[in-house]
Design a protein around this motif. Structure first.
Motif, PDB file in Angstrom:
ATOM      1  N   TYR A  77       0.460  -1.378  -0.432  1.00 15.06           N
ATOM      2  CA  TYR A  77      -0.251   0.061  -0.234  1.00 15.06           C
ATOM      3  C   TYR A  77       0.946   1.539   0.469  1.00 15.06           C
ATOM      4  N   GLY A  78       1.986   1.251  -0.522  1.00 12.89           N
ATOM      5  CA  GLY A  78       3.084   2.455   0.004  1.00 12.89           C
ATOM      6  C   GLY A  78       2.401   3.320  -1.015  1.00 12.89           C
ATOM      7  N   PRO A  79       2.839   2.988  -2.551  1.00 11.06           N
ATOM      8  CA  PRO A  79       2.010   3.652  -3.429  1.00 11.06           C
ATOM      9  C   PRO A  79       0.664   4.808  -3.621  1.00 11.06           C
ATOM     10  N   TRP A  80       0.366   3.967  -2.666  1.00  4.20           N
ATOM     11  CA  TRP A  80      -1.380   4.417  -1.940  1.00  4.20           C
ATOM     12  C   TRP A  80      -1.068   5.749  -1.372  1.00  4.20           C
ATOM     13  N   LEU A  81      -0.514   5.150  -0.361  1.00  2.00           N
ATOM     14  CA  LEU A  81       0.130   6.341   0.811  1.00  2.00           C
ATOM     15  C   LEU A  81       0.794   7.567   0.091  1.00  2.00           C
ATOM     16  N   GLU A  82       1.589   6.935  -0.977  1.00  2.00           N
ATOM     17  CA  GLU A  82       1.971   8.393  -1.664  1.00  2.00           C
ATOM     18  C   GLU A  82       1.191   9.065  -2.569  1.00  2.00           C
ATOM     19  N   GLY A  83       0.142   8.398  -2.842  1.00  2.00           N
ATOM     20  CA  GLY A  83      -0.584   8.692  -3.315  1.00  2.00           C
ATOM     21  C   GLY A  83      -0.603   8.737  -5.222  1.00  2.00           C
ATOM     22  N   VAL A  84      -0.173   7.827  -5.901  1.00  3.63           N
ATOM     23  CA  VAL A  84       0.474   7.557  -7.071  1.00  3.63           C
ATOM     24  C   VAL A  84       0.430   6.073  -7.673  1.00  3.63           C
ATOM     25  N   GLY A  85      -0.875   6.167  -6.114  1.00  4.98           N
ATOM     26  CA  GLY A  85      -1.238   4.063  -6.950  1.00  4.98           C
ATOM     27  C   GLY A  85      -2.030   4.541  -7.613  1.00  4.98           C
ATOM     28  N   SER A  86      -2.757   3.235  -8.737  1.00  9.82           N
ATOM     29  CA  SER A  86      -3.702   3.172  -9.719  1.00  9.82           C
ATOM     30  C   SER A  86      -4.930   3.574  -8.969  1.00  9.82           C
ATOM     31  N   ARG A  87      -5.340   3.560  -7.390  1.00  9.92           N
ATOM     32  CA  ARG A  87      -6.411   3.202  -7.059  1.00  9.92           C
ATOM     33  C   ARG A  87      -7.035   4.437  -6.903  1.00  9.92           C
ATOM     34  N   ASN A  88      -5.940   5.822  -6.227  1.00 12.97           N
ATOM     35  CA  ASN A  88      -5.627   6.621  -5.873  1.00 12.97           C
ATOM     36  C   ASN A  88      -7.059   7.421  -6.236  1.00 12.97           C
ATOM     37  N   ALA A  89      -6.946   7.875  -7.938  1.00 12.13           N
ATOM     38  CA  ALA A  89      -7.825   9.239  -8.139  1.00 12.13           C
ATOM     39  C   ALA A  89      -9.630   8.534  -8.334  1.00 12.13           C
ATOM     40  N   PRO A  90      -8.952   6.859  -9.771  1.00 14.04           N
ATOM     41  CA  PRO A  90     -10.441   6.431  -9.433  1.00 14.04           C
ATOM     42  C   PRO A  90     -10.945   6.342  -8.453  1.00 14.04           C
ATOM     43  N   VAL A  91     -10.633   5.313  -7.388  1.00  7.03           N
ATOM     44  CA  VAL A  91     -11.484   5.002  -6.773  1.00  7.03           C
ATOM     45  C   VAL A  91     -11.873   5.558  -5.494  1.00  7.03           C
ATOM     46  N   THR A  92     -10.874   6.206  -4.856  1.00  4.02           N
ATOM     47  CA  THR A  92     -11.480   7.136  -3.989  1.00  4.02           C
ATOM     48  C   THR A  92     -10.494   8.979  -3.632  1.00  4.02           C
ATOM     49  N   PHE A  94      -9.230  10.023  -1.875  1.00  3.15           N
ATOM     50  CA  PHE A  94      -7.465  10.973  -1.158  1.00  3.15           C
ATOM     51  C   PHE A  94      -6.813  10.417  -2.098  1.00  3.15           C
ATOM     52  N   ALA A  95      -5.781  11.595  -1.506  1.00  2.00           N
ATOM     53  CA  ALA A  95      -5.147  11.896  -2.740  1.00  2.00           C
ATOM     54  C   ALA A  95      -3.284  11.449  -2.401  1.00  2.00           C
ATOM     55  N   GLY A  96      -3.926  11.374  -1.654  1.00  2.00           N
ATOM     56  CA  GLY A  96      -2.282  10.643  -0.760  1.00  2.00           C
ATOM     57  C   GLY A  96      -1.412  11.937   0.416  1.00  2.00           C
ATOM     58  N   TYR A  97      -0.612  11.208   0.868  1.00  3.29           N
ATOM     59  CA  TYR A  97       0.296  11.825   2.076  1.00  3.29           C
ATOM     60  C   TYR A  97       1.626  12.655   0.772  1.00  3.29           C
ATOM     61  N   ARG A  98       2.225  12.102  -0.759  1.00  2.00           N
ATOM     62  CA  ARG A  98       3.427  13.228  -0.921  1.00  2.00           C
ATOM     63  C   ARG A  98       4.318  13.415  -0.319  1.00  2.00           C
ATOM     64  N   PHE A  99       4.676  12.026   1.285  1.00  3.89           N
ATOM     65  CA  PHE A  99       6.294  12.127   1.979  1.00  3.89           C
ATOM     66  C   PHE A  99       7.331  12.148   1.818  1.00  3.89           C
ATOM     67  N   TRP A 100       7.022  11.258   0.746  1.00  3.21           N
ATOM     68  CA  TRP A 100       7.942  10.616  -0.533  1.00  3.21           C
ATOM     69  C   TRP A 100       8.771  11.595  -1.480  1.00  3.21           C
ATOM     70  N   ARG A 101       7.602  12.876  -1.924  1.00  2.00           N
ATOM     71  CA  ARG A 101       7.688  13.367  -2.456  1.00  2.00           C
ATOM     72  C   ARG A 101       8.252  14.356  -1.765  1.00  2.00           C
ATOM     73  N   ALA A 102       8.139  15.282  -0.585  1.00  3.41           N
ATOM     74  CA  ALA A 102       8.779  16.176  -0.183  1.00  3.41           C
ATOM     75  C   ALA A 102      10.141  16.054   0.780  1.00  3.41           C
ATOM     76  N   ALA A 103      10.626  14.988   0.945  1.00  5.02           N
ATOM     77  CA  ALA A 103      11.496  14.222   0.933  1.00  5.02           C
ATOM     78  C   ALA A 103      12.147  14.388  -0.292  1.00  5.02           C
ATOM     79  N   LYS A 104      12.262  13.905  -0.756  1.00  2.00           N
ATOM     80  CA  LYS A 104      13.096  14.089  -2.498  1.00  2.00           C
ATOM     81  C   LYS A 104      13.110  15.399  -2.443  1.00  2.00           C
ATOM     82  N   GLN A 105      12.344  16.464  -2.320  1.00  2.00           N
ATOM     83  CA  GLN A 105      12.415  17.894  -2.579  1.00  2.00           C
ATOM     84  C   GLN A 105      13.653  18.691  -1.563  1.00  2.00           C
ATOM     85  N   ALA A 106      13.337  17.575  -0.160  1.00  2.00           N
ATOM     86  CA  ALA A 106      14.532  18.571   0.594  1.00  2.00           C
ATOM     87  C   ALA A 106      15.340  17.689   0.872  1.00  2.00           C
TER      88      ALA A 106
END
Length: 128
Positions: A77-92, A94-106
């Motif tokens: 469920y890691g991609p879903w938590l990040e917001g990049v999973g296949s089930r994020n937009a069409p099914v739920t 939930f947009a995701g927490y985006r903590f991996w993206r934030a870490a990458k930017q930091a």
């Protein structure tokens, strides 16, 4: 007339090269540790009810001599938590927490400073 030249010191006996290798290793390790710390800070800030499973799966692995990889060991469920999973937009919604993206930017912002500090620690060994 003859001149005798004796070359000695860290540059000539290999100490500088070994210190440079250690500096590179430390820089990579320090940046990876910072990235892992930023991800875990993101999970701590995002999760209302923290369960240790996901956070214990976030780890740093040395992939090769030059590369360290921070990852979640493939948690399903890691991609879903990040917001990049296949089930994020069409099914739920939930947009995701985006903590991996934030870490990458930091890391992109602070990584060079962290690496510079690691190199500075080894400069005296290099003779600088």
């Amino acid at each position: 007339m003859s001149i005798d030249i004796t070359m000695r010191g860290p540059l000539f006996d290999g100490r500088a090269a070994r210190a440079a290798d250690r500096a590179c290793d430390d820089a990579r390790d320090d940046v990876a540790a910072y990235a892992e710390e930023r991800v875990l800070m993101g999970t701590a800030a995002s999760f209302k009810t923290r369960t240790p499973y996901y956070e214990t799966r976030v780890t740093t692995e040395r992939v090769s001599g030059d590369v360290s990889l921070v990852h979640d060991q493939g948690v399903i469920y890691g991609p879903w938590l990040e917001g990049v999973g296949s089930r994020n937009a069409p099914v739920t919604r939930f947009a995701g927490y985006r903590f991996w993206r934030a870490a990458k930017q930091a890391v992109a912002a602070r990584g060079p400073q962290i690496a510079e500090a690691a190199v500075q620690r080894h400069l005296p060994e290099m003779g600088g």
